[in-house]
Write an enzyme that holds these catalytic residues in place. Sequence first.
Site, PDB file in Angstrom:
ATOM      1  N   GLY A  21     -33.511  18.161  37.049  1.00 38.12           N
ATOM      2  CA  GLY A  21     -33.413  17.156  35.991  1.00 38.12           C
ATOM      3  C   GLY A  21     -32.358  17.541  34.983  1.00 38.12           C
ATOM      4  N   ASN A  89     -37.431  21.277  35.142  1.00 39.01           N
ATOM      5  CA  ASN A  89     -37.377  20.316  34.040  1.00 39.01           C
ATOM      6  C   ASN A  89     -37.513  18.867  34.511  1.00 39.01           C
ATOM      7  OD1 ASN A  89     -36.495  19.306  31.246  1.00 39.01           O
ATOM      8  ND2 ASN A  89     -34.894  18.483  32.560  1.00 39.01           N
ATOM      9  N   TYR A 153     -48.980  10.251  33.285  1.00 38.34           N
ATOM     10  CA  TYR A 153     -47.989  11.266  32.925  1.00 38.34           C
ATOM     11  C   TYR A 153     -48.679  12.480  32.314  1.00 38.34           C
ATOM     12  CZ  TYR A 153     -44.055  13.413  30.422  1.00 38.34           C
ATOM     13  OH  TYR A 153     -43.124  14.292  29.936  1.00 38.34           O
TER      14      TYR A 153
END
Length: 250
Positions: A21, A89, A153
């Site tokens: 990421g 990440n 999430y």
Amino acid sequence: MYIPTTPIPGEFAGRRALVTGGSRGVGAAIAQRLISGGATVATSARSSHDETPKDSTFISADIRTDDGARQLVNAAHEALGGLDILVNNAGAARAHFGQIPDAEWEDSLAINFLSAVRVTNAALPALQQADRASIINISSGVAANPPAPMLHYGAAKAALASWSKGLAAQLAPAGIRVNAITLGMVATPGGTELLQSVMEAMGAGVEQAYSAIPLGRVGDPRDVAEAVAFLASDRAQWIAGADLHANGGA
């Protein structure tokens, strides 16, 4: 306001790092900070951006699958000649208003938790050959107190935090340090847009969320990069299994 800092020259000289990421936002800041300290860095995402550090080796990858994770690690190992630092990440936070469909749960777990597991598993043979290897997993404060639109999430990031703790104990005898960083609100275009949509659904605004940060400002991606640099450095050589909260005191 963020106050720029000066990296220690040569702090990461000879070290090889992979930042997932890493094409923009927090990941790009992490990659640039390691590069500024002398590391050779590979970044990955599904596509590169203007923010992607020009001095990094960018590798296009979809790490939601075992094959994608293995292909990324193989490409990074070939490009870097080894691996000393892994920063997991990669992630994607999407608000879902109303009942969260199974597909959203599965995708959130794949990118926010299982991608880190898969990349780490693929990278372990290289990390075991490294001197002073370090794994840093980027989590979120949403894991502890998720708003309803982000339950999927938050659950995925909670799993990441739990796994990080157990993995640290498992790998410490091999000399591989594993730590996590739990983030508060960080100013990135995508993060600000997401926060705005969630706060509006709760009948509030972004400024109300920001005003609750005791240190008085929202995070800068470089704040996170400095935390990663510390945990990856020899200054943190006796730190393993930690969960560093970078959140302005929230």
